[in-house]
Design a protein around this motif. Structure first.
Motif, PDB file in Angstrom:
ATOM      1  N   LYS A   1       0.852  -1.194   0.000  1.00 44.90           N
ATOM      2  CA  LYS A   1       0.000   0.000   0.000  1.00 44.90           C
ATOM      3  C   LYS A   1       0.886   1.242   0.000  1.00 44.90           C
ATOM      4  O   LYS A   1       1.823   1.364   0.807  1.00 44.90           O
ATOM      5  CB  LYS A   1      -0.893   0.000   1.238  1.00 44.90           C
ATOM      6  CG  LYS A   1      -1.825   1.200   1.337  1.00 44.90           C
ATOM      7  CD  LYS A   1      -2.985   1.076   0.373  1.00 44.90           C
ATOM      8  CE  LYS A   1      -4.033   2.164   0.579  1.00 44.90           C
ATOM      9  NZ  LYS A   1      -3.546   3.513   0.215  1.00 44.90           N
TER      10      LYS A   1
ATOM     11  N   ASP B   1       1.072   5.747  -0.996  1.00 41.87           N
ATOM     12  CA  ASP B   1       0.293   6.978  -1.176  1.00 41.87           C
ATOM     13  C   ASP B   1       0.055   7.270  -2.650  1.00 41.87           C
ATOM     14  O   ASP B   1      -1.040   7.684  -3.052  1.00 41.87           O
ATOM     15  CB  ASP B   1       1.013   8.163  -0.520  1.00 41.87           C
ATOM     16  CG  ASP B   1       1.040   8.057   0.997  1.00 41.87           C
ATOM     17  OD1 ASP B   1       0.131   7.419   1.564  1.00 41.87           O
ATOM     18  OD2 ASP B   1       1.979   8.594   1.605  1.00 41.87           O
ATOM     19  N   ASP B   2       1.079   7.088  -3.466  1.00 45.85           N
ATOM     20  CA  ASP B   2       0.997   7.354  -4.902  1.00 45.85           C
ATOM     21  C   ASP B   2       1.851   6.303  -5.606  1.00 45.85           C
ATOM     22  O   ASP B   2       3.073   6.314  -5.491  1.00 45.85           O
ATOM     23  CB  ASP B   2       1.502   8.755  -5.204  1.00 45.85           C
ATOM     24  CG  ASP B   2       1.435   9.118  -6.686  1.00 45.85           C
ATOM     25  OD1 ASP B   2       1.178   8.219  -7.517  1.00 45.85           O
ATOM     26  OD2 ASP B   2       1.657  10.295  -7.026  1.00 45.85           O
TER      27      ASP B   2
ATOM     28  N   ALA C   1       6.002   6.030  -5.577  1.00 43.03           N
ATOM     29  CA  ALA C   1       6.504   5.177  -4.490  1.00 43.03           C
ATOM     30  C   ALA C   1       7.761   4.439  -4.944  1.00 43.03           C
ATOM     31  O   ALA C   1       7.858   3.990  -6.086  1.00 43.03           O
ATOM     32  CB  ALA C   1       5.434   4.182  -4.075  1.00 43.03           C
TER      33      ALA C   1
ATOM     34  N   GLY D   1      -7.248   2.283  -2.616  1.00 43.83           N
ATOM     35  CA  GLY D   1      -6.142   3.200  -2.808  1.00 43.83           C
ATOM     36  C   GLY D   1      -5.092   2.654  -3.740  1.00 43.83           C
ATOM     37  O   GLY D   1      -5.332   1.700  -4.486  1.00 43.83           O
ATOM     38  N   ASP D   2      -3.917   3.271  -3.708  1.00 43.17           N
ATOM     39  CA  ASP D   2      -2.812   2.907  -4.593  1.00 43.17           C
ATOM     40  C   ASP D   2      -1.976   1.782  -3.985  1.00 43.17           C
ATOM     41  O   ASP D   2      -1.690   1.788  -2.773  1.00 43.17           O
ATOM     42  CB  ASP D   2      -1.903   4.109  -4.837  1.00 43.17           C
ATOM     43  CG  ASP D   2      -2.475   5.076  -5.845  1.00 43.17           C
ATOM     44  OD1 ASP D   2      -3.696   5.028  -6.102  1.00 43.17           O
ATOM     45  OD2 ASP D   2      -1.700   5.907  -6.374  1.00 43.17           O
TER      46      ASP D   2
END
Length: 242
Positions: A110, A112-113, A117, A161-162
Motif C-alpha cells: 500500500k 500513497d501514490d 513510491a 487506494g494505490d
C-alpha cells in the motif's frame, strides 16, 4: 519438473543461461488487457542476484514510476504475464526457459501514490506456487504452460487506494551455491477501488525478507536428495482478507 542427467545438465547449463532470462511485462484483469500500461519495466531481462540489493524491490530502475495505472476493484482477478523478450507475447515461446525452474510469488504494498513510491514500504504476500513434488511441477512450469500468465485475487478486505504489485519468479538452476539464485521481478502500479477493510496485513521489507542462506534460495534442486521445497519470504496473508 523435467529430469536431466547431471553431466548433461552441467554441460548445457551455461549455454542456455542468457537466452532463458525473462521479464514480467504485461498485466490484465478479467477480460481487460492492460498490456504494459502500469508496468515498471526493467531495462533488460537480466536477473537480480543479491538479496540485499535495493533492486530486489522492483528490479533495476524500478524505484522510478511510470505514468500509467491499472484500475481494479478489490476482489477482482489480476493477471501478471512474463515473457523472455520485450513485447513478445507469443505462446509458442516459453515464458522462462533454459531449465530456470523455481517458485512464483506475488506481493502487494500500500502506497500513497503508486507512480512515485520507491518500493521501500512494507509488502504482504498474496499468492505463491513453489514445487509440487507429486507432479514435479514448479511455479515457472505453470507460467510456461499458461502463456506466461499467473492469475491471483486482489484481496477484497484491504483499504482502497494505490498499491504496487510485485510479481517475482526465482530461478534455482544454479542455486546450489550462495549467490546462484536468480530473481526476476517487476512492479505494477495499481489503483484498487471498493476495498472493505480498514487494516492492512502485516508486511515485510524487500530487501530484508530474504537471506542468501534461506533454504528456498540456497538449494540444490538437481541433487538426488531433493524432494521438497520451502518457499522463501512470509506466508500468504490469511484467507480472511480475501
Amino acid at each position: 519438473m523435467k529430469s536431466y542427467a547431471p553431466a548433461l545438465f552441467a554441460a548445457g547449463l551455461f549455454a542456455q543461461h542468457a537466452a532463458a532470462h525473462s521479464i514480467f511485462q504485461q498485466a490484465g484483469s478479467g477480460s481487460t488487457d492492460f498490456d504494459t500500461k502500469c508496468t515498471r519495466l526493467p531495462p533488460n531481462n537480466n536477473p537480480v542476484t543479491s538479496v540485499t540489493s535495493s533492486d530486489m524491490s522492483c528490479n533495476v530502475g524500478g524505484a522510478s514510476g511510470v505514468s500509467g495505472f491499472c484500475e481494479v476493484n478489490a476482489g477482482d482477478e489480476f493477471i501478471v504475464e512474463m515473457h523472455a523478450q520485450p513485447g513478445d507475447r507469443s505462446c509458442a515461446n516459453e515464458a522462462i526457459g533454459g531449465n530456470h525452474f523455481g517458485p512464483v510469488l506475488i506481493y502487494m504494498s500500500k502506497v500513497d501514490d503508486a507512480s512515485s513510491a520507491d518500493g521501500s514500504g512494507e509488502w504482504f504476500k498474496v499468492d505463491e506456487f513453489g514445487y509440487d513434488a507429486s507432479s514435479k511441477t514448479w511455479g515457472t512450469d505453470l507460467l510456461n504452460e499458461n502463456c506466461g500468465k499467473r492469475s491471483f485475487k486482489i484481496p477484497s478486505k484491504i483499504p482502497a487506494g494505490d498499491y504496487l504489485v510485485r510479481a517475482e519468479a526465482i530461478a534455482l538452476h544454479t542455486a546450489g551455491q550462495q549467490g546462484g539464485a536468480q530473481f526476476y521481478m517487476s512492479c505494477y502500479q495499481v489503483k484498487v477501488s471498493g476495498g472493505s477493510g480498514g487494516q492492512l496485513p502485516a508486511g515485510v521489507k524487500i530487501p530484508g525478507a530474504y537471506s542468501a542462506s534461506d533454504p528456498g534460495i540456497l538449494v540444490d534442486i538437481w541433487g538426488n536428495g531433493f524432494s521438497e521445497y520451502t518457499i522463501p519470504g512470509p506466508a500468504v496473508i490469511d484467507s480472511s482478507y480475501f
